[in-house]
Design an enzyme around this catalytic site. Structure first.
Site, PDB file in Angstrom:
ATOM      1  CB  ALA A  61      -0.924   0.005   1.206  1.00  0.00           C
ATOM      2  CB  SER A  62       4.415   1.800  -0.824  1.00  0.00           C
ATOM      3  OG  SER A  62       4.303   1.488  -2.201  1.00  0.00           O
ATOM      4  CG  HIS A  63       2.030   3.643  -4.997  1.00  0.00           C
ATOM      5  ND1 HIS A  63       2.601   2.400  -4.859  1.00  0.00           N
ATOM      6  CD2 HIS A  63       1.114   3.527  -5.978  1.00  0.00           C
ATOM      7  CE1 HIS A  63       2.063   1.579  -5.741  1.00  0.00           C
ATOM      8  NE2 HIS A  63       1.161   2.241  -6.426  1.00  0.00           N
ATOM      9  CG  ASN A  64      -1.924   1.916  -3.630  1.00  0.00           C
ATOM     10  OD1 ASN A  64      -1.540   2.461  -4.643  1.00  0.00           O
ATOM     11  ND2 ASN A  64      -1.797   0.623  -3.421  1.00  0.00           N
ATOM     12  CG  LEU A 138       4.701  -1.808   2.626  1.00  0.00           C
ATOM     13  CD1 LEU A 138       4.185  -0.817   1.603  1.00  0.00           C
ATOM     14  CD2 LEU A 138       6.203  -1.716   2.755  1.00  0.00           C
TER      15      LEU A 138
END
Length: 146
Positions: A61-64, A138
């Site tokens: 989910a790093s960039h969401n 993450l």
């Protein structure tokens, strides 16, 4: 073993949606991924059993946005899931009858054209038939249940 898998699978909420697997894996709202995660773990186990004893699953989910998560299945060397297995990933996650799907896959090596292309001696779902599946996630404020 298939009965135990079906019982565990039934504990997850059924989401009336067709999940698609692409370069980003399964990408959707985190609150809809619980059953997808369970079934992706089954597929990673099958992949490990048929291709060298190790596979992985990763929740991303790093960039969401916070509520948007992804789930990827990866190879033993950290590479993306072999493209031929993407259809199988979609089929296992979207199967209406998980036990029937897995039984057919084990007996025939394919279900409705999706094949795992590996060789397994005996019943892939036999008790004591273990493989290593690694997972990572993450630590961002994403869906805690996933």
């Amino acid at each position: 073993m298939l009965k135990r898998i079906a019982t565990a699978d039934a504990a997850y909420k059924v989401i009336e949606k067709r999940f698609a697997y692409g370069t980003a894996g399964f990408r959707t709202l985190g609150e809809t991924l619980d059953r997808v995660c369970f079934r992706a773990g089954l597929l990673a186990g099958i992949r490990a059993k048929t291709h060298g004893g190790l596979a992985g699953v990763m929740v991303t989910a790093s960039h969401n946005p916070k509520q948007d998560n992804g789930l990827k299945i990866f190879e033993r060397d950290g590479e993306m899931l072999e493209q031929a297995w993407e259809k199988l990933a979609e089929d296992i996650v979207n199967a209406k009858d998980i036990a029937g799907f897995l039984r057919e896959l084990s007996e025939k090596g394919s279900v409705e054209g999706a094949t795992f292309g590996g060789k397994v001696e005996g019943d892939i779902f036999a008790p004591g038939s273990f493989v290593s599946v690694s997972y990572t996630h993450l630590t961002l404020p994403t869906n805690r249940e996933v």
